[in-house]
Design a protein around this motif. Structure first.
Motif, short mmCIF file in Angstrom:
data_model
loop_
_atom_site.label_atom_id
_atom_site.label_comp_id
_atom_site.label_asym_id
_atom_site.label_seq_id
_atom_site.Cartn_x
_atom_site.Cartn_y
_atom_site.Cartn_z
N MET A 1 -32.98 -34.37 -5.54
CA MET A 1 -31.72 -33.75 -5.16
C MET A 1 -31.62 -32.37 -5.81
O MET A 1 -31.89 -32.21 -6.99
N SER A 2 -31.26 -31.33 -5.04
CA SER A 2 -31.22 -29.98 -5.57
C SER A 2 -29.92 -29.73 -6.34
O SER A 2 -28.94 -30.46 -6.19
N HIS A 3 -29.92 -28.67 -7.13
CA HIS A 3 -28.76 -28.33 -7.94
C HIS A 3 -27.86 -27.38 -7.14
O HIS A 3 -28.27 -26.28 -6.79
N MET A 4 -26.62 -27.79 -6.88
CA MET A 4 -25.66 -26.92 -6.21
C MET A 4 -25.09 -25.91 -7.19
O MET A 4 -24.80 -24.77 -6.84
N ILE A 5 -24.91 -26.32 -8.45
CA ILE A 5 -24.39 -25.44 -9.50
C ILE A 5 -25.33 -25.52 -10.70
O ILE A 5 -25.71 -26.61 -11.12
N GLU A 6 -25.71 -24.37 -11.23
CA GLU A 6 -26.49 -24.32 -12.46
C GLU A 6 -25.82 -23.34 -13.42
O GLU A 6 -25.60 -22.18 -13.08
N VAL A 7 -25.50 -23.81 -14.61
CA VAL A 7 -24.83 -23.00 -15.63
C VAL A 7 -25.73 -22.94 -16.85
O VAL A 7 -26.14 -23.98 -17.39
N THR A 8 -26.06 -21.72 -17.31
CA THR A 8 -26.98 -21.53 -18.42
C THR A 8 -26.40 -20.55 -19.43
O THR A 8 -26.05 -19.41 -19.08
N ASN A 9 -26.26 -21.01 -20.68
CA ASN A 9 -25.82 -20.15 -21.79
C ASN A 9 -24.52 -19.41 -21.49
O ASN A 9 -24.38 -18.22 -21.82
N LEU A 10 -23.59 -20.09 -20.88
CA LEU A 10 -22.32 -19.44 -20.50
C LEU A 10 -21.44 -19.29 -21.72
O LEU A 10 -21.24 -20.23 -22.49
N ARG A 11 -20.87 -18.09 -21.87
CA ARG A 11 -20.04 -17.82 -23.05
C ARG A 11 -18.88 -16.91 -22.67
O ARG A 11 -19.01 -16.02 -21.85
N LYS A 12 -17.72 -17.18 -23.29
CA LYS A 12 -16.55 -16.32 -23.10
C LYS A 12 -15.70 -16.34 -24.35
O LYS A 12 -15.38 -17.41 -24.88
N ALA A 19 -13.78 -19.21 -26.65
CA ALA A 19 -13.27 -20.22 -25.72
C ALA A 19 -14.39 -21.07 -25.14
O ALA A 19 -14.23 -22.29 -24.97
N VAL A 20 -15.52 -20.44 -24.83
CA VAL A 20 -16.69 -21.15 -24.29
C VAL A 20 -17.91 -20.65 -25.06
O VAL A 20 -18.15 -19.45 -25.13
N LYS A 21 -18.65 -21.60 -25.65
CA LYS A 21 -19.73 -21.24 -26.57
C LYS A 21 -21.09 -21.63 -26.01
O LYS A 21 -21.63 -22.69 -26.34
N GLN A 22 -21.63 -20.80 -25.14
CA GLN A 22 -22.99 -20.97 -24.62
C GLN A 22 -23.26 -22.40 -24.12
O GLN A 22 -24.09 -23.12 -24.68
N ILE A 23 -22.54 -22.78 -23.09
CA ILE A 23 -22.71 -24.13 -22.54
C ILE A 23 -23.71 -24.13 -21.38
O ILE A 23 -23.89 -23.13 -20.69
N ASP A 24 -24.34 -25.27 -21.20
CA ASP A 24 -25.31 -25.48 -20.14
C ASP A 24 -24.99 -26.79 -19.42
O ASP A 24 -24.75 -27.81 -20.07
N PHE A 25 -25.01 -26.76 -18.10
CA PHE A 25 -24.95 -28.00 -17.31
C PHE A 25 -25.32 -27.68 -15.87
O PHE A 25 -25.41 -26.50 -15.48
N TYR A 26 -25.56 -28.70 -15.09
CA TYR A 26 -25.82 -28.50 -13.67
C TYR A 26 -25.09 -29.58 -12.87
O TYR A 26 -24.71 -30.62 -13.41
N VAL A 27 -24.89 -29.30 -11.60
CA VAL A 27 -24.22 -30.23 -10.69
C VAL A 27 -25.13 -30.43 -9.48
O VAL A 27 -25.50 -29.45 -8.82
N GLU A 28 -25.48 -31.66 -9.20
CA GLU A 28 -26.38 -31.93 -8.08
C GLU A 28 -25.63 -31.85 -6.75
O GLU A 28 -24.46 -32.19 -6.65
#
Length: 304
Positions: A1-12, A19-28
């Motif tokens: 199953m492919s990744h619809m969303i990919e988040v890598t090292n997100l920070r704000k 508020a957001v400290k370098q998070i990683d996750f994906y959504v199939e």
């Protein structure tokens, strides 16, 4: 199953607040993804960034193959968002609201009419299309909100606590529609909720707090890792059960007349029950819950 969303090292950051400290996750693709965390955890900031509403400080996000910050128009065309607070005008009818919101997508007149018809049928709002939005019940308003988000036939539907404030029967109706979208249209659903019984229905869960990912996994995996099962026994003779458990080296808590024993798995209850038979007036095996997972990870009950 492919990744619809990919988040890598997100920070704000907002000044000194990370508020957001370098998070990683994906959504199939085609999955129901639950994004959980207490108030102030960074959920809304993360969603605002990946839905192009807020610029990230660092990190990369890909949605439907499009890169955040470079192909934002394509991302916006790929997503629909149902906010906790509605964007619809209470004085306009549902149909008028859908036409106003649909006009933002620059569709031709016939194309827009067809898109609204499909969205209204999918969200089951056709029976009250001509009623003012402000006159609808909570469940009807939520379905109208979802219809608005479906006009552009999104690949990803973001739902920000979609059933908050709804009665149990209406919540059930909204959830049936959400699951139908996933099942029949293969839509990827990105959900935030503070109802842990809803999170259990997700294919995959990511829990964050203080801007960091604390845990990821299926609901079953998370319950195995971060929640405990319990055996509860109410004996006929408490002293006898106390002596037996102590002799067997089985730790327990005692709450009034009830003995509570932690289990690594529910099947571990079987030999304990066998040892206690003949001295049991009531027995219950309790499975660990997503509420337990949430509290054990964040140290707090989930808050609305």
């Amino acid at each position: 199953m492919s990744h619809m969303i990919e988040v890598t090292n997100l920070r704000k950051a907002f000044g000194a607040l990370q508020a957001v400290k370098q998070i990683d996750f994906y959504v199939e693709e085609g999955s129901l993804f639950a994004f959980l965390g207490p108030n102030g955890a960074g959920k809304s900031t993360t969603i605002d960034m990946i839905s192009t509403q807020l610029k990230q400080d660092e990190g990369e996000v890909m949605i439907n193959g499009f890169r955040l910050g470079q192909e934002d128009e394509q991302i916006r065309s790929s997503i629909g968002i149902v906010f906790q607070d509605s964007l619809l005008d209470p004085l306009l009818t549902v149909e008028e609201n859908l036409y106003v919101r649909g006009s933002f997508y620059k569709l031709g007149r016939q194309e827009l009419k067809a898109a609204i018809k499909v969205a209204a049928e999918t969200a089951n709002v056709t029976e009250f299309l001509n009623r003012p939005y402000g006159k609808l019940s909570g469940g009807q308003r939520r379905r109208a909100d979802i219809a608005r988000a479906l006009i552009n036939t999104p690949k990803v539907l973001f739902l920000d606590e979609p059933t908050t404030g709804l009665d149990p029967q209406t919540r059930k109706s909204v959830w049936e529609m959400i699951l139908k979208l996933k099942r029949e249209q293969g839509m990827t659903v990105f959900l935030t909720t503070h109802y842990m019984e809803e999170a259990v229905q997700a294919d995959y869960v990511t829990i964050i707090d203080h801007g960091q990912v604390l845990a990821k996994g299926t609901p079953l995996e998370l319950k195995k890792r971060y929640a405990l099962d319990y055996l509860k026994i109410t004996p006929a003779r408490a002293d006898e059960l106390t002596e037996l458990l102590q002799n067997e080296g089985i730790p327990f808590d005692k709450i009034d007349d009830m003995f509570r024993i932690k289990l690594d798995s529910t099947v571990d209850a079987i030999p304990i029950i066998d040892k206690c038979k003949g001295n049991i007036t009531n027995i219950e095996v309790v499975n660990g819950t997503m509420d337990d997972v949430f509290i054990n990870l964040t140290g707090a009950e989930v808050r609305s």
